[in-house]
Design a protein around this motif. Structure first.
Motif, PDB file in Angstrom:
ATOM      1  N   GLY A   6      24.501  46.811 -37.777  1.00 33.81           N
ATOM      2  CA  GLY A   6      24.304  45.754 -38.757  1.00 33.81           C
ATOM      3  C   GLY A   6      23.579  44.547 -38.226  1.00 33.81           C
ATOM      4  O   GLY A   6      23.651  43.460 -38.808  1.00 33.81           O
ATOM      5  N   LEU A   7      22.894  44.704 -37.093  1.00 31.02           N
ATOM      6  CA  LEU A   7      22.129  43.588 -36.552  1.00 31.02           C
ATOM      7  C   LEU A   7      20.867  43.373 -37.379  1.00 31.02           C
ATOM      8  O   LEU A   7      20.251  44.321 -37.863  1.00 31.02           O
ATOM      9  CB  LEU A   7      21.747  43.874 -35.097  1.00 31.02           C
ATOM     10  N   ASN A 137      23.932  25.015 -41.764  1.00 26.92           N
ATOM     11  CA  ASN A 137      25.350  24.898 -42.104  1.00 26.92           C
ATOM     12  C   ASN A 137      26.229  25.332 -40.937  1.00 26.92           C
ATOM     13  O   ASN A 137      27.113  24.587 -40.502  1.00 26.92           O
ATOM     14  CB  ASN A 137      25.673  25.746 -43.333  1.00 26.92           C
ATOM     15  N   LEU A 138      26.003  26.516 -40.425  1.00 26.80           N
ATOM     16  CA  LEU A 138      26.866  27.037 -39.358  1.00 26.80           C
ATOM     17  C   LEU A 138      26.795  26.167 -38.116  1.00 26.80           C
ATOM     18  O   LEU A 138      27.823  25.725 -37.580  1.00 26.80           O
ATOM     19  CB  LEU A 138      26.483  28.475 -39.021  1.00 26.80           C
ATOM     20  N   HIS A 167      32.926  34.635 -36.973  1.00 26.08           N
ATOM     21  CA  HIS A 167      32.600  35.377 -38.187  1.00 26.08           C
ATOM     22  C   HIS A 167      31.287  36.139 -38.065  1.00 26.08           C
ATOM     23  O   HIS A 167      30.312  35.852 -38.756  1.00 26.08           O
ATOM     24  CB  HIS A 167      32.584  34.428 -39.380  1.00 26.08           C
ATOM     25  N   GLY A 168      31.291  37.126 -37.201  1.00 26.17           N
ATOM     26  CA  GLY A 168      30.129  37.985 -37.065  1.00 26.17           C
ATOM     27  C   GLY A 168      29.395  37.777 -35.754  1.00 26.17           C
ATOM     28  O   GLY A 168      29.601  36.804 -35.028  1.00 26.17           O
ATOM     29  N   ILE A 169      28.509  38.714 -35.467  1.00 25.83           N
ATOM     30  CA  ILE A 169      27.803  38.732 -34.193  1.00 25.83           C
ATOM     31  C   ILE A 169      26.866  37.538 -34.063  1.00 25.83           C
ATOM     32  O   ILE A 169      26.846  36.845 -33.037  1.00 25.83           O
ATOM     33  CB  ILE A 169      27.026  40.052 -34.048  1.00 25.83           C
ATOM     34  N   LYS A 174      25.493  31.687 -32.227  1.00 23.55           N
ATOM     35  CA  LYS A 174      25.192  30.317 -32.642  1.00 23.55           C
ATOM     36  C   LYS A 174      26.345  29.371 -32.335  1.00 23.55           C
ATOM     37  O   LYS A 174      26.128  28.183 -32.057  1.00 23.55           O
ATOM     38  CB  LYS A 174      24.858  30.277 -34.132  1.00 23.55           C
ATOM     39  N   VAL A 175      27.581  29.869 -32.371  1.00 24.14           N
ATOM     40  CA  VAL A 175      28.724  29.036 -32.002  1.00 24.14           C
ATOM     41  C   VAL A 175      28.625  28.624 -30.535  1.00 24.14           C
ATOM     42  O   VAL A 175      28.851  27.454 -30.183  1.00 24.14           O
ATOM     43  CB  VAL A 175      30.049  29.771 -32.267  1.00 24.14           C
ATOM     44  N   ALA A 176      28.275  29.564 -29.675  1.00 24.94           N
ATOM     45  CA  ALA A 176      28.125  29.231 -28.257  1.00 24.94           C
ATOM     46  C   ALA A 176      27.047  28.178 -28.063  1.00 24.94           C
ATOM     47  O   ALA A 176      27.221  27.213 -27.302  1.00 24.94           O
ATOM     48  CB  ALA A 176      27.794  30.492 -27.462  1.00 24.94           C
TER      49      ALA A 176
END
Length: 456
Positions: A6-7, A137-138, A167-169, A174-176
């Motif tokens: 799903g990438l 947003n994220l 919430h997902g790959i 992006k969180v990191a």
């Protein structure tokens, strides 16, 4: 797209959009409406207990613009879903040709301030909306949350540990990135370390301890593999007994010319346990060993622990940071602010919906600082209006070409930390912070009044 995992392939990003973006564009095309228009991307209101946002995600948006194009596979899919052949042919050669102004990543921003302004033929401007909102947003949500966690830690290190529950790959990556911009020292995400150059950190799981015959054997095995960077998880069975075993390992490492880096607490009364562990380590001459804490932490919990005197040096913060658990989104929108009329002049537009009114025209944001460089207030003004202050929006795309000199992640982080240092303490309080003043300029106020009179 890799259908097994799903990438999303970067070549498919133009299709990562809401269907209504394409249906609107098809109708614009069918009715021969190609005139330019401007859209503002901004946040309407702040989440609870926030007085600011830390802007992040601009680089990914600009990279999206650079690579925007439809492939044959995309066009065939759209044809099967009822889009007309002439519109399909138009999309085949479509490239972004407009201008973009934006506030640099790592800048503190506030509600209603345009973070990005896009001016382009209406179809081109419309097709940027979904991706822009998604990525800004994220990353802005998480960067803001992470900045609060770092603030709560009072100078102690914070490591982002949330990959497994984010919430997902793509969110994990992006969180990191956003967390590092906001001041986290690093991440547990190895791929983020590879792709972004972020320092990576990790210790061990309880399963590692449980796999061996006993705790001390597990500790020795790990120290054998990583003698120069061992942090031991000491709460699998009994935290104080685990500390005793960690002290034995520390002394064995000293004999070999190494030092135990740290011990990690992941459960129990972290205030009381950290105090006792610190006492035990110090009594054995191990003041250099750091105490690392994790387990359902966020800014509120960290602030509570330190206020009660916890002896913790490093915090590993996962789920509640990576999902911004208390508010996992910001009220971010992309709204039309002007369009070109038949005479070739741009005319301001505004929305008057109750609670959702927008600001018209092409705007600039000015930041007012005091003599020490601290932020005092912001003014949203019309472009070209004379205002004493630092203009925040800069031109990043001109006639479809990205002219922005992309800063390194380290430079973005430096900007963020500098901005945060200039924001007075009253706006950084974790609960009930003061409201930062954002004013409208006289000319913008006048334009709003004139448009309201015309529209009502």
């Amino acid at each position: 797209m890799n259908n097994q995992v799903g990438l999303v392939d970067e070549e498919d990003l133009c299709m990562l959009t809401d269907l209504y973006e394409l249906t609107m564009c098809a109708s614009y095309f069918d009715n021969k409406r190609f005139e330019p228009a401007s859209f503002d991307l901004f946040v309407r209101k702040l989440p609870p207990n926030r007085s600011y946002l830390l802007f992040a995600g601009l680089e990914q948006f600009l990279r999206f613009i650079e690579g925007f194009r439809f492939k044959e596979e995309h066009l065939n899919f759209l044809r099967r879903h009822g889009f007309k052949d002439d519109f399909i042919e138009y999309l085949r050669n479509l490239r972004f040709t407009g201008d973009v102004w934006a506030i640099p990543e790592g800048t503190i921003v506030f509600p209603n301030e345009p973070l990005i302004r896009v001016t382009a033929p209406i179809i081109e401007a419309q097709l940027l909306e979904t991706f822009a909102l998604n990525t800004i947003n994220l990353q802005t949500t998480v960067a803001t949350k992470a900045s609060r966690v770092v603030y709560a830690a009072r100078g102690r290190s914070v490591i982002e540990f949330g990959l497994r529950r984010e919430h997902g790959i793509d969110a994990g990556m992006k969180v990191a990135r956003a967390s590092y911009i906001a001041g986290c020292e690093g991440t547990s995400n190895v791929l983020a370390g590879l792709r972004y150059g972020i320092p990576i950190f990790g210790t061990m799981a309880h399963s590692f301890i449980m796999f061996f015959e006993n705790e001390l054997t597990a500790f020795r095995a790990f120290a054998k593999t990583f003698p120069d960077r061992t942090t031991l998880l000491i709460d699998t069975f009994d935290t104080l007994k685990g500390t005793e075993n960690a002290i034995l390992i520390a002394k064995e490492l000293e004999e070999g010319g190494f030092k135990l880096r740290g011990v990690r607490l992941d459960s129990g009364d972290l205030v009381e346990l950290s105090r006792k562990v610190r006492e035990m380590l110090d009594a054995k001459g191990l003041k250099y060993v750091k105490i690392f804490a994790s387990g359902d932490l966020d800014e509120y919990r960290i602030d509570e622990l330190l206020s009660k005197g916890a002896k913790i040096d490093i915090f590993g913060v996962g789920t509640k940071l990576g999902t911004s658990a208390d508010r996992p989104y910001v009220d971010i929108i992309y709204k039309l602010c002007e369009k070109m009329d038949k005479s070739g002049r741009f005319q301001p537009i505004m929305k008057l919906s109750e609670g959702k009114a927008t600001l018209p025209g092409r705007k600039q944001v000015y930041r007012i600082k005091d003599a020490k460089g601290s932020f005092v207030e912001d003014i949203i003004a019309l472009e070209g209006e004379e205002v004493n202050g630092e203009p925040l929006l800069i031109k990043v795309v001109e006639k479809g070409k990205v002219i922005y000199d992309f800063p390194s992640l380290e430079k973005i982080r430096e900007r963020a930390l500098d901005n945060l240092s200039r924001l007075p303490e009253k706006y950084k309080r974790l609960r009930r912070p003061a409201i930062y003043p954002v004013k409208l300029s006289p000319q913008l106020e006048k334009m709003i009044a004139e448009l309201k009179q015309k529209l009502l």
